[in-house]
Scaffold this motif. Sequence first.
Motif, PDB file in Angstrom:
ATOM      1  N   GLY A 114      -6.618  -0.340  -6.830  1.00  0.00           N
ATOM      2  CA  GLY A 114      -6.144   0.222  -5.575  1.00  0.00           C
ATOM      3  C   GLY A 114      -5.311   1.473  -5.743  1.00  0.00           C
ATOM      4  O   GLY A 114      -4.791   2.006  -4.763  1.00  0.00           O
ATOM      5  N   GLY A 174       0.795  -1.208   0.000  1.00  0.00           N
ATOM      6  CA  GLY A 174       0.000   0.000   0.000  1.00  0.00           C
ATOM      7  C   GLY A 174       0.832   1.265   0.000  1.00  0.00           C
ATOM      8  O   GLY A 174       2.063   1.225  -0.067  1.00  0.00           O
ATOM      9  N   PRO A 175       0.156   2.426   0.087  1.00  0.00           N
ATOM     10  CA  PRO A 175       0.853   3.713  -0.016  1.00  0.00           C
ATOM     11  C   PRO A 175       1.872   3.955   1.079  1.00  0.00           C
ATOM     12  O   PRO A 175       2.902   4.581   0.826  1.00  0.00           O
ATOM     13  CB  PRO A 175      -0.295   4.730   0.043  1.00  0.00           C
ATOM     14  CG  PRO A 175      -1.460   3.992   0.611  1.00  0.00           C
ATOM     15  CD  PRO A 175      -1.306   2.573   0.183  1.00  0.00           C
ATOM     16  N   ASP A 205      -5.847   4.716  -3.471  1.00  0.00           N
ATOM     17  CA  ASP A 205      -5.204   4.885  -2.167  1.00  0.00           C
ATOM     18  C   ASP A 205      -3.879   5.625  -2.306  1.00  0.00           C
ATOM     19  O   ASP A 205      -3.516   6.448  -1.460  1.00  0.00           O
ATOM     20  CB  ASP A 205      -4.961   3.530  -1.507  1.00  0.00           C
ATOM     21  CG  ASP A 205      -6.266   2.826  -1.147  1.00  0.00           C
ATOM     22  OD1 ASP A 205      -7.269   3.521  -0.945  1.00  0.00           O
ATOM     23  OD2 ASP A 205      -6.265   1.583  -1.083  1.00  0.00           O
ATOM     24  N   TYR A 260      -4.629   9.323  -2.990  1.00  0.00           N
ATOM     25  CA  TYR A 260      -4.988  10.011  -1.748  1.00  0.00           C
ATOM     26  C   TYR A 260      -3.731  10.368  -0.953  1.00  0.00           C
ATOM     27  O   TYR A 260      -3.611  11.486  -0.439  1.00  0.00           O
ATOM     28  CB  TYR A 260      -5.908   9.133  -0.907  1.00  0.00           C
ATOM     29  CG  TYR A 260      -6.181   9.690   0.475  1.00  0.00           C
ATOM     30  CD1 TYR A 260      -7.117  10.702   0.659  1.00  0.00           C
ATOM     31  CD2 TYR A 260      -5.482   9.203   1.584  1.00  0.00           C
ATOM     32  CE1 TYR A 260      -7.352  11.228   1.924  1.00  0.00           C
ATOM     33  CE2 TYR A 260      -5.715   9.727   2.853  1.00  0.00           C
ATOM     34  CZ  TYR A 260      -6.653  10.735   3.011  1.00  0.00           C
ATOM     35  OH  TYR A 260      -6.877  11.253   4.261  1.00  0.00           O
TER      36      TYR A 260
END
Length: 252
Positions: free
Chosen positions: A53, A11-12, A56, A59
């Motif tokens: 995804g 993820g980020p 994300d 963001y």
Amino acid sequence: MYQIELQQFEGPLDLLLFFIKRDEIDIYNIPIAKITDEYLAYVRVLEEIDLDGVADFIYMAALLINIKAQMLLPNPNENEEGEEVDPRRELVERLLEYVRFKEGADQLAVRREKRNRHATRGDASPVRQQYEQQPAKAVDHTVYDLMDALAHMLHEPPEDDDSTHEVAPLEYSVDEQQRYVMDRLRHARELSFRSIIRERSKPFIIATFLAVLELARQHHLRIHINESRTNFALRWHDNASNGVDSTVPQAS
């Protein structure tokens, strides 16, 4: 949208930690301008690939831009001691909390692995076979390193000056490109990614890149990044048979 389920691609916050570890940055003193620019470059590549995804990551990019803007302006916020509040503080706290959770998850995974080595009577043989058949690591370094190499290949100029024009756009599926990659590997056993996408269109390159990641996830091939991080090698996986496995889409 296409979803990648490799362990290294999460993820980020993982991408931020990747930058911090790679450049040996003090997590309490993150150079937000530099990190934001690099993060945006990765997000642009993610948008081109159209990964599931990516919202994300967008963001998080917006959050970094907001922090960068706050650091360029006078800061009216003060804490109880009268000191200015660092706009990066909330991000640092999130990163530290995330690291704690990851370390805790890793410790639980190690304990689970040790526990799985213990079997009740009658179950020892299947468990032993399970561990004997576990494949080796499919991707060296991280998927973010692969993304960096892909970005170089997507934006590098053509090798010659001849202009080429496509009469009609061509569409490529990940399934088709899996067959293409496996067919090339079956004859060579090891290839550079650049050699199989040279002078090809951007849709071809992106579909082939996704196909390579899917084949690595299925342990049909291994990926090794070169020292310059602008290319990577595809190698026939030690555990793969000399042919296309039933999990790889077959030609009709």
